[in-house]
Design a protein around this motif. Sequence first.
Motif, PDB file in Angstrom:
ATOM      1  N   GLY A   1      31.350  27.256  47.960  1.00 21.68           N
ATOM      2  CA  GLY A   1      30.320  28.010  47.260  1.00 21.68           C
ATOM      3  C   GLY A   1      30.521  28.117  45.770  1.00 21.68           C
ATOM      4  O   GLY A   1      29.933  28.990  45.111  1.00 21.68           O
ATOM      5  N   GLY A   2      31.366  27.250  45.209  1.00 19.59           N
ATOM      6  CA  GLY A   2      31.577  27.267  43.773  1.00 19.59           C
ATOM      7  C   GLY A   2      32.552  28.311  43.287  1.00 19.59           C
ATOM      8  O   GLY A   2      32.743  28.479  42.078  1.00 19.59           O
ATOM      9  N   LEU A   3      33.193  29.037  44.215  1.00 16.59           N
ATOM     10  CA  LEU A   3      34.165  30.052  43.818  1.00 16.59           C
ATOM     11  C   LEU A   3      35.525  29.411  43.539  1.00 16.59           C
ATOM     12  O   LEU A   3      35.827  28.322  44.019  1.00 16.59           O
TER      13      LEU A   3
ATOM     14  N   ALA B   1      39.346  33.735  37.864  1.00 19.87           N
ATOM     15  CA  ALA B   1      39.199  33.557  39.316  1.00 19.87           C
ATOM     16  C   ALA B   1      38.104  34.469  39.856  1.00 19.87           C
ATOM     17  O   ALA B   1      37.861  35.574  39.352  1.00 19.87           O
ATOM     18  N   ASP B   2      37.458  33.992  40.917  1.00 21.55           N
ATOM     19  CA  ASP B   2      36.433  34.772  41.603  1.00 21.55           C
ATOM     20  C   ASP B   2      37.023  35.630  42.720  1.00 21.55           C
ATOM     21  O   ASP B   2      36.368  36.570  43.185  1.00 21.55           O
TER      22      ASP B   2
ATOM     23  N   LEU C   1      42.602  40.485  50.180  1.00 21.81           N
ATOM     24  CA  LEU C   1      41.660  39.611  49.504  1.00 21.81           C
ATOM     25  C   LEU C   1      40.823  40.473  48.566  1.00 21.81           C
ATOM     26  O   LEU C   1      40.043  41.309  49.016  1.00 21.81           O
ATOM     27  N   VAL C   2      40.999  40.279  47.260  1.00 19.11           N
ATOM     28  CA  VAL C   2      40.371  41.146  46.255  1.00 19.11           C
ATOM     29  C   VAL C   2      39.337  40.354  45.462  1.00 19.11           C
ATOM     30  O   VAL C   2      39.663  39.309  44.888  1.00 19.11           O
ATOM     31  N   PRO C   3      38.089  40.816  45.383  1.00 16.88           N
ATOM     32  CA  PRO C   3      37.090  40.133  44.556  1.00 16.88           C
ATOM     33  C   PRO C   3      37.469  40.180  43.080  1.00 16.88           C
ATOM     34  O   PRO C   3      37.991  41.189  42.589  1.00 16.88           O
ATOM     35  N   GLY C   4      37.186  39.103  42.371  1.00 19.22           N
ATOM     36  CA  GLY C   4      37.528  39.057  40.958  1.00 19.22           C
ATOM     37  C   GLY C   4      36.746  40.041  40.119  1.00 19.22           C
ATOM     38  O   GLY C   4      37.208  40.442  39.038  1.00 19.22           O
ATOM     39  N   ASP C   5      35.567  40.449  40.600  1.00 18.65           N
ATOM     40  CA  ASP C   5      34.746  41.373  39.826  1.00 18.65           C
ATOM     41  C   ASP C   5      34.858  42.809  40.316  1.00 18.65           C
ATOM     42  O   ASP C   5      34.054  43.670  39.936  1.00 18.65           O
ATOM     43  N   ALA C   6      35.858  43.095  41.158  1.00 21.70           N
ATOM     44  CA  ALA C   6      36.031  44.459  41.645  1.00 21.70           C
ATOM     45  C   ALA C   6      36.369  45.397  40.487  1.00 21.70           C
ATOM     46  O   ALA C   6      37.069  45.022  39.542  1.00 21.70           O
ATOM     47  N   GLU C   7      35.878  46.623  40.576  1.00 18.66           N
ATOM     48  CA  GLU C   7      36.165  47.605  39.533  1.00 18.66           C
ATOM     49  C   GLU C   7      37.665  47.871  39.463  1.00 18.66           C
ATOM     50  O   GLU C   7      38.304  48.123  40.483  1.00 18.66           O
ATOM     51  N   GLY C   8      38.218  47.793  38.258  1.00 19.43           N
ATOM     52  CA  GLY C   8      39.645  48.013  38.059  1.00 19.43           C
ATOM     53  C   GLY C   8      40.463  46.745  37.947  1.00 19.43           C
ATOM     54  O   GLY C   8      41.656  46.801  37.624  1.00 19.43           O
ATOM     55  N   VAL C   9      39.858  45.590  38.209  1.00 18.76           N
ATOM     56  CA  VAL C   9      40.561  44.310  38.037  1.00 18.76           C
ATOM     57  C   VAL C   9      40.379  43.842  36.596  1.00 18.76           C
ATOM     58  O   VAL C   9      39.252  43.758  36.088  1.00 18.76           O
ATOM     59  N   GLY C  10      41.468  43.540  35.926  1.00 13.81           N
ATOM     60  CA  GLY C  10      41.421  43.048  34.550  1.00 13.81           C
ATOM     61  C   GLY C  10      42.565  42.096  34.286  1.00 13.81           C
ATOM     62  O   GLY C  10      43.527  42.049  35.052  1.00 13.81           O
TER      63      GLY C  10
END
Length: 390
Positions: A125-127, A171-172, A192-201
């Motif tokens: 899926g392009g991720l 990363a996604d 498994l953590v989404p790259g756009d999850a709040e608190g990820v930087g």
Amino acid sequence: MTDRAPQPVDRLLPSDEARDLISLVRDIAQREIRPKAAEEEEAGLFPRKVFTLLSDSGLLGLPYAYEYGGGDQEYEVYLQVLEELAAARLTVGLGVSVHTLAGYALAAYGTEQQRGRFLPAMLGGGLLGAYCLSEPASGSDAASLRTKAVRDGDDWVITGTKAWITHGGVADFYTVMARTGEEGPRGITAFLVPGDAEGVGAAPPEKKMGLKGSPTAQVHFDGVRVGDDRRLGEEGQGFAIALSALDSGRLGIAACAIGVAQAALDEAVTYATQRRQFGKPIADFQGLRFMLADMATQIEAGRALYLAAARLRDEGRPFAKQAAMAKLHCTDTAMKVTTDAVQILGGYGYTADFPAERYMREAKVLQIVEGTNQIQRMVIARHLAGPESR
């Protein structure tokens, strides 16, 4: 100067499908990767469009099951694809290897529901994925990691910093090892953590001597909340998952190393047959001929070693010792071959007008990532003589 197209390696492949796959990869490498490699590496440009193209072409999920969007390819074939990509540009080959590593925990230890929900997008899926084990204070001693995941109802809250993360910040999704229990390896769980999850930087990328187009950065998890449906495997199983993933990942690094070494050998042969001194090509001098012969022999030995380990894996047999041997031998070979390639090119080898110096800088990191070569020797010795092997 753009990299020269190498002489194609005469590969032993198990099927016509595999041969067609290698032809596709070579075509993409020749058209889309190799012509821009030197310029984009010098500028530190991450080739996201290339990874999108690889995803669209079905090349980001080759060793995973077809039902989840993978390619159902044997590891023996997948690794030869990696070698072709790394020969064109290590940033791309290594990136595919890391993405495959990042998907391993879900594919091997996730539930059927988790695989059906997450894997198709990750594989086709392009991720793009990243693998988060190392930390600023825990590298080779990975079991001493400090990142924590605390249960809060049906969720987990993850806090900590991971270091040396390939694709950090771009990363996604991140496969993250975090402490959920006691000290040591039995208190670690995979998420498994989404790259756009709040608190990820992510911190700014590290400034490296090579692989400038591949971002390597610290990734910060500041109270990141994920559901229990993103826990992979059982609580406390994370370290075992991480080590199992690295066994396969080390084969990916070995294949990438042979790709870089092959590219350096091709460059050295081309130069030595064209450069004339004392009235003849320098390739006619015995000293250089012997260097080229040794380089080629070590490359073939490394290729045979990583393929032998891959075949064990494909047969479902133990391969951890052979994976460590392949990673050790192939990355040491890449360092030696690229250094010799610079020597054969002489002064030109030391300039950025030829890719030999870039190959040499890139080869060095392969002796470090996914377990230093000193760690590989410890793994091999443990299998030979230590109590863990019994």
